[in-house]
Design a protein around this motif. Sequence first.
Motif, PDB file in Angstrom:
ATOM      1  N   LYS A   9       0.843  -1.192   0.000  1.00 19.78           N
ATOM      2  CA  LYS A   9       0.000   0.000   0.000  1.00 19.78           C
ATOM      3  C   LYS A   9       0.876   1.238   0.000  1.00 19.78           C
ATOM      4  N   LYS A  10       0.597   2.118  -0.983  1.00 19.76           N
ATOM      5  CA  LYS A  10       1.361   3.366  -1.058  1.00 19.76           C
ATOM      6  C   LYS A  10       0.413   4.543  -0.881  1.00 19.76           C
ATOM      7  N   TYR A  11       0.860   5.546  -0.125  1.00 18.07           N
ATOM      8  CA  TYR A  11       0.139   6.828  -0.083  1.00 18.07           C
ATOM      9  C   TYR A  11       0.984   7.788  -0.919  1.00 18.07           C
ATOM     10  N   VAL A  17       2.846   0.001   3.394  1.00 11.96           N
ATOM     11  CA  VAL A  17       2.908  -1.451   3.598  1.00 11.96           C
ATOM     12  C   VAL A  17       3.678  -2.037   2.414  1.00 11.96           C
ATOM     13  N   ASP A  18       4.699  -2.850   2.739  1.00  8.45           N
ATOM     14  CA  ASP A  18       5.618  -3.287   1.700  1.00  8.45           C
ATOM     15  C   ASP A  18       5.564  -4.814   1.524  1.00  8.45           C
ATOM     16  N   GLU A  19       4.838  -5.256   0.513  1.00  7.23           N
ATOM     17  CA  GLU A  19       4.731  -6.686   0.176  1.00  7.23           C
ATOM     18  C   GLU A  19       4.558  -7.568   1.426  1.00  7.23           C
ATOM     19  N   MET A  20       3.566  -7.280   2.167  1.00  7.20           N
ATOM     20  CA  MET A  20       3.357  -7.977   3.444  1.00  7.20           C
ATOM     21  C   MET A  20       2.561  -9.269   3.234  1.00  7.20           C
ATOM     22  N   SER A  21       2.986 -10.319   3.897  1.00  3.27           N
ATOM     23  CA  SER A  21       2.265 -11.598   3.847  1.00  3.27           C
ATOM     24  C   SER A  21       2.204 -12.196   5.255  1.00  3.27           C
ATOM     25  N   PHE A  22       1.042 -12.648   5.666  1.00  2.03           N
ATOM     26  CA  PHE A  22       0.912 -13.411   6.915  1.00  2.03           C
ATOM     27  C   PHE A  22      -0.470 -14.054   6.954  1.00  2.03           C
ATOM     28  N   GLU A  23      -0.647 -14.905   7.924  1.00  4.35           N
ATOM     29  CA  GLU A  23      -1.940 -15.596   8.077  1.00  4.35           C
ATOM     30  C   GLU A  23      -2.370 -15.547   9.541  1.00  4.35           C
ATOM     31  N   VAL A  24      -3.663 -15.514   9.730  1.00  4.17           N
ATOM     32  CA  VAL A  24      -4.188 -15.674  11.091  1.00  4.17           C
ATOM     33  C   VAL A  24      -5.182 -16.827  11.018  1.00  4.17           C
ATOM     34  N   GLY A  25      -4.875 -17.899  11.727  1.00  2.00           N
ATOM     35  CA  GLY A  25      -5.725 -19.089  11.640  1.00  2.00           C
ATOM     36  C   GLY A  25      -7.016 -18.960  12.422  1.00  2.00           C
ATOM     37  N   LYS A  26      -7.877 -19.957  12.249  1.00  3.42           N
ATOM     38  CA  LYS A  26      -9.137 -19.985  13.007  1.00  3.42           C
ATOM     39  C   LYS A  26      -8.814 -20.102  14.487  1.00  3.42           C
ATOM     40  N   GLY A  27      -9.479 -19.314  15.289  1.00  2.00           N
ATOM     41  CA  GLY A  27      -9.281 -19.367  16.737  1.00  2.00           C
ATOM     42  C   GLY A  27      -7.899 -18.902  17.159  1.00  2.00           C
ATOM     43  N   GLU A  28      -7.287 -18.090  16.339  1.00  2.00           N
ATOM     44  CA  GLU A  28      -5.946 -17.588  16.677  1.00  2.00           C
ATOM     45  C   GLU A  28      -6.007 -16.076  16.951  1.00  2.00           C
ATOM     46  N   ILE A  29      -5.260 -15.655  17.959  1.00  2.00           N
ATOM     47  CA  ILE A  29      -5.170 -14.213  18.238  1.00  2.00           C
ATOM     48  C   ILE A  29      -3.782 -13.746  17.803  1.00  2.00           C
ATOM     49  N   ALA A  30      -3.770 -12.944  16.753  1.00  2.00           N
ATOM     50  CA  ALA A  30      -2.494 -12.413  16.254  1.00  2.00           C
ATOM     51  C   ALA A  30      -2.405 -10.937  16.607  1.00  2.00           C
ATOM     52  N   VAL A  31      -1.211 -10.528  16.953  1.00  2.00           N
ATOM     53  CA  VAL A  31      -1.024  -9.131  17.344  1.00  2.00           C
ATOM     54  C   VAL A  31      -0.007  -8.478  16.422  1.00  2.00           C
ATOM     55  N   LEU A  32      -0.426  -7.354  15.851  1.00  2.00           N
ATOM     56  CA  LEU A  32       0.511  -6.559  15.041  1.00  2.00           C
ATOM     57  C   LEU A  32       1.169  -5.581  15.991  1.00  2.00           C
ATOM     58  N   LEU A  50     -11.170  -0.851   3.532  1.00  2.00           N
ATOM     59  CA  LEU A  50     -11.317   0.600   3.503  1.00  2.00           C
ATOM     60  C   LEU A  50     -10.293   1.273   2.603  1.00  2.00           C
ATOM     61  N   LEU A  51      -9.245   0.534   2.261  1.00  2.00           N
ATOM     62  CA  LEU A  51      -8.204   1.119   1.409  1.00  2.00           C
ATOM     63  C   LEU A  51      -7.971   0.241   0.176  1.00  2.00           C
ATOM     64  N   GLN A  52      -7.496   0.894  -0.871  1.00  2.00           N
ATOM     65  CA  GLN A  52      -7.103   0.147  -2.067  1.00  2.00           C
ATOM     66  C   GLN A  52      -5.651  -0.292  -1.895  1.00  2.00           C
ATOM     67  N   TYR A  53      -5.280  -1.426  -2.454  1.00  2.00           N
ATOM     68  CA  TYR A  53      -3.920  -1.933  -2.267  1.00  2.00           C
ATOM     69  C   TYR A  53      -3.575  -2.869  -3.425  1.00  2.00           C
ATOM     70  N   ASP A  54      -2.324  -3.233  -3.498  1.00  2.00           N
ATOM     71  CA  ASP A  54      -1.912  -4.277  -4.435  1.00  2.00           C
ATOM     72  C   ASP A  54      -1.678  -5.541  -3.623  1.00  2.00           C
ATOM     73  N   GLY A  55      -2.018  -6.688  -4.180  1.00  2.00           N
ATOM     74  CA  GLY A  55      -1.846  -7.943  -3.455  1.00  2.00           C
ATOM     75  C   GLY A  55      -3.184  -8.640  -3.255  1.00  2.00           C
ATOM     76  N   GLU A  56      -3.201  -9.582  -2.294  1.00  2.00           N
ATOM     77  CA  GLU A  56      -4.410 -10.381  -2.130  1.00  2.00           C
ATOM     78  C   GLU A  56      -4.737 -10.572  -0.644  1.00  2.00           C
ATOM     79  N   ILE A  57      -5.978 -10.296  -0.304  1.00  2.00           N
ATOM     80  CA  ILE A  57      -6.414 -10.528   1.074  1.00  2.00           C
ATOM     81  C   ILE A  57      -7.668 -11.396   1.015  1.00  2.00           C
TER      82      ILE A  57
END
Lengths: 232, 520
Positions: A9-11, A17-32, A50-57
């Motif tokens: 994501k570029k403003y 945000v620079d080519e970010m990849s991660f996963e949050v599984g079911k029943g998992e609490i992930a903290v940024l 809420l924002l436009q970006y490149d990549g996949e979510i």
Amino acid sequence: MLEIKDVTKKYGKILAVDEMSFEVGKGEIAVLLGPNGAGKSTIIKCIAGLLQYDGEITVEGHMNKELEAKQIIGYVPETAALFDALTVQEHIDFIAKAYRLKDYENYANELFERFDLSDKRGKLGRELSKGMQQKVSICCGVIIRPKVVLFDEPMIGLDPKAIKEFKRLFMELKEQGCSVLISTHIIDTIKEVWDRILIMNQGKIVSNILRDEIGDEEEIEERFFAATGGVQ
Amino acid sequence: MSALVYILRKSLKNTIKGLIRKPAPLIAYIIIAGFIIAPSIFSGPTNQEAAVLKIDMELAKAIFTGYTLFLLVLSILSSLNGASFFRMADVNMLFPTPIKAGYILIYGFIKQLGTNIMVMLFLALQYPNWKRSFGLIDGAGWILMTTYLLLVTITSLLGMILYSYVSKKPKRVARVRKIIYGSLIIFLLPILINTFKTGNVLDSIGQWLSNDYLKFIPIIGWFREILMGSLTGINGEVWLYTSLTLIVTIAAFIVIYRMDTEFYENVIAGTELKEAMLKASKEGKTAHVSSIRRYRKVNAKFTLEGSLAVFQKQMLEKRKKGFWLLPTRTIVMVVGAIIAALSIPADNIELMLGILGVAAYLMLILNMATAWESDISYHYIYLIPESPFKKMLASTCVGVIYMFIEGILVFGIIGPILKIPFWITFSAILVYSVLGTVFIYSDLVVRRMFGKIHGNILRIFFRILLLLIIIAISVVPAVLTFVLTNNYAPALFISALINMVMVLLFMWIGTGLFKYPELS
């Protein structure tokens, strides 16, 4: 299940945000976890659609902008934003209707009770203190019984009792199989609840820590400073 | 002082840099400048005889008195809550510095002047129309612009002095307010007495407000005479009253300058109010300050689902804010139209078309804060699991309903009064409502094009430009239809139809605003 793949994501010229990849599984609490300006709120907003970006979510296999995904994403923003002319109860009713929720009343009552909002149902949004507004905002985010819920610096302005209740809510969401993603820059606020910590710096995930990997809570702080180049 | 010059210089420089980086508003400003310069090039002295309406001098005097009175009273009443040239950043960062308070006041004054110049330029855009319509003298645009600038300056300064007086004792606010309302009797009583005698309200208003003795009333009378210069030419009286106004302005400035640090405290309350209003305005709310706005208690249940819940939320908000579906604007429009229908001696159909024209013009220049603008300032609308198009429709629907209700009330009432055939009345309702709808959706396009980075003035400029094009597109075929059929109804229908097509186009463009907050 929340999957983020190569999201950028570029403003303007600024890379948030620079080519970010991660996963949050079911029943998992992930903290940024990251310093100010690391891109935590930006990635949360990208996931919320809420924002436009490149990549996949993807959320439960759906692209996050599809209606199926929106139906199951809960989002609590950094600053509570309530409608001036709507009461606390009307906020919940509005969200319930907008998401076509059935039989939400009991859950709403339970949330009001837990966050000391029961006697404030008839109050207008603007009549509440900042902390109370934040509690209403949390209720709006979770009333939809989300499968993925995003909290952006959620504890700011909350009193100790509400923080305790809020942490209990995290655990309940986890037990229900919900993927919880919390962004914060205050390590102490999430000590008891986390399963995975994603340390962010300058728009990148610089460290991905699982609870089993570390010995004690002190180590989070050490790893945080080591990863972000801060002074302990 | 050099620090203040530095802020002004840097602010100007950064604004220009910002415009170069994001050139869309810059292009807009250039076009606007073109609009302002073009009339002085193309409307030379030879065009003066082409005035469409020969305006009666007494009527002009009455209008100018009314205008000045309205602005002055409004400004002074609002100043009782605190008047300010400053923003919160000035209060927090400048007031604690060891810079002389008088210099800071000058700095605030220069900033305010910049804002007023923008409003003045907006007025200047209307000048070619007024010149053509009312036969203003050459150079009248400069008189009107300078007078506006002088008027807002003097009212702001007087407002600050008044506020510094009333803020010392809370009781003074009520007392001063009573004095202001009381002095309005000078203007209202003779009108009432004359109305009882003659039975004609409009004539009574015109006669009294154009009374020659009123020119001796400071500010109100003086400004009327200066403004008359735009019709009669610049004479000795114009110079005299301009000089008097300048003397009072300078005197007021000196008084405030001498208040020294005392004005800081007075300014803070006004600045907080101003910040709240600016915030409300940016969020698309009306100019009310949310903290002081009262809401009615309304028991309502949400029954509609999905995007329609947004529509229902807006209806609930409207019910809490005031009359059920009847904003003050609608009431004023209806009453004004009824008075015009009852008192203006003209051909009935032409009178109704005239009222339609005036109502449309008012819609064009008045910037209504609409509910959709407020909706897109919250995150909820983007999260709701519905398509952006449905959300856009739901969010703008209340505004469209308002337009139709207003159209039905205004023309549905004056139609029977003027004994207009049903089909023409119906067509007028349709044209007004559809035009209002075009205005709502054209705002979406303007917001989509320029975002909310730049002020409302720019938006209004472009709204006018865009809508003039649309009106041209819809009016020309309507006129042609009338020429061919000699019947108003099909002509008005054609106009409504073309407007509808434009609405659909605008909807398509505006839907993007409901996709991401970034696009709004």
